[in-house]
Design an enzyme around this catalytic site. Sequence first.
Site, PDB file in Angstrom:
ATOM      1  CB  CYS A 139     -10.034   0.216  12.718  1.00 38.23           C
ATOM      2  SG  CYS A 139     -10.186   1.806  11.862  1.00 38.23           S
ATOM      3  CB  VAL A 140      -8.580  -3.361  16.548  1.00 38.23           C
ATOM      4  CG1 VAL A 140      -8.531  -2.820  17.971  1.00 38.23           C
ATOM      5  CG2 VAL A 140      -8.268  -4.860  16.539  1.00 38.23           C
TER       6      VAL A 140
END
Length: 361
Positions: A139-140
């Site tokens: 997700c980053v």
Amino acid sequence: MSRIAAVATALPSHRYPQQAITDMLAPMVARDPRRQALMRRMHASSHVDTRHLVLPLEDYRDALTFGQTNDRFVEEVTALAATAVAGALEEARVRADEVDLIVFTSVTGVSAPSVDALLVPRLGMREDVKRMPMFGLGCVAGASGIARVHDYLEGHADGVALLVSVELCSLTVQRDDDSMDNLVASGLFGDGAAAVVLVGAARAAGVAGPDVVATRSRLYPGSRDVIGFRPSETGFRVILTAGVVEVIDANFAADATAFLAAQGLGVPDVGTWIAHPGGPKVLDAFQRGLGLPEGALARSWASMARVGNLSSSSVLHVLADELHADRAASGYGLLFALGPGVSAEFVLLRWPEPAEALAAA
């Protein structure tokens, strides 16, 4: 500094209300009626209204091996990526053969050659284009991708770079896995893509998008088992624990304010907040930690309701919504996300004032 010239998104054509997805998945994921009931409650409280899936809903009933699922990933991800990239290049008024660097990220499938290599001939990029595929950031990666492209453009002021993110999270949902991780993930994640065109400072004249002013990365020791994927015979099994919120509560506000302070800024100086919509509890933790007013993360909440959590693509969808809003942003913005590690990425943006944009043009 580098400048964001355009952001374009792409979504699969198969769009379903949350209830329809839950009704199909519940008997596949959980055989115990009590676990099914828990799954339904969790899906209903996810704040996700609709999601786009790369396959028709009925196709998810088939039990596939990891290899079969990954074959579908490679086929579908390339087409979705090409759509997003074509939209971003058109919006930025940049030709494909002007791109000097392409960074591709996904954590929901694997390919060698990597998907960026498949895109080069398909879109007409130069054969000497630099490529940097990234895997494992989860997700980053949307925020980290912007930061790493910015690093490249700091040393190539006349360069053009492209970030491409595609996540087909629906292909990772596990049958017969009623773990809390899978119950939560099966109601939160969707499929989608995004592409971002950035230019170096020497090419920024006339480009109305925000400048990337500064970035910062953080890796939190002792948190490797909080979020991620575990490979198995049937694909990637999600790791998604309540520890994510604990990591945010313990670290996020201090890191965000320290990053802003290093630029001579504080929370009140930031007018635009572009947060990864990791889930209701994640967004609540971001807002609580920074003491933000109600509505400060409204675009992230709206994106999550409309398409779910798209892993690395999500924060880029929120950024696209901001750039395409009727009322243009101004001043400083902070874009941020968390992912496996647990890791965090902060990207400080600044929109040029109207007088600056006119002077540059």
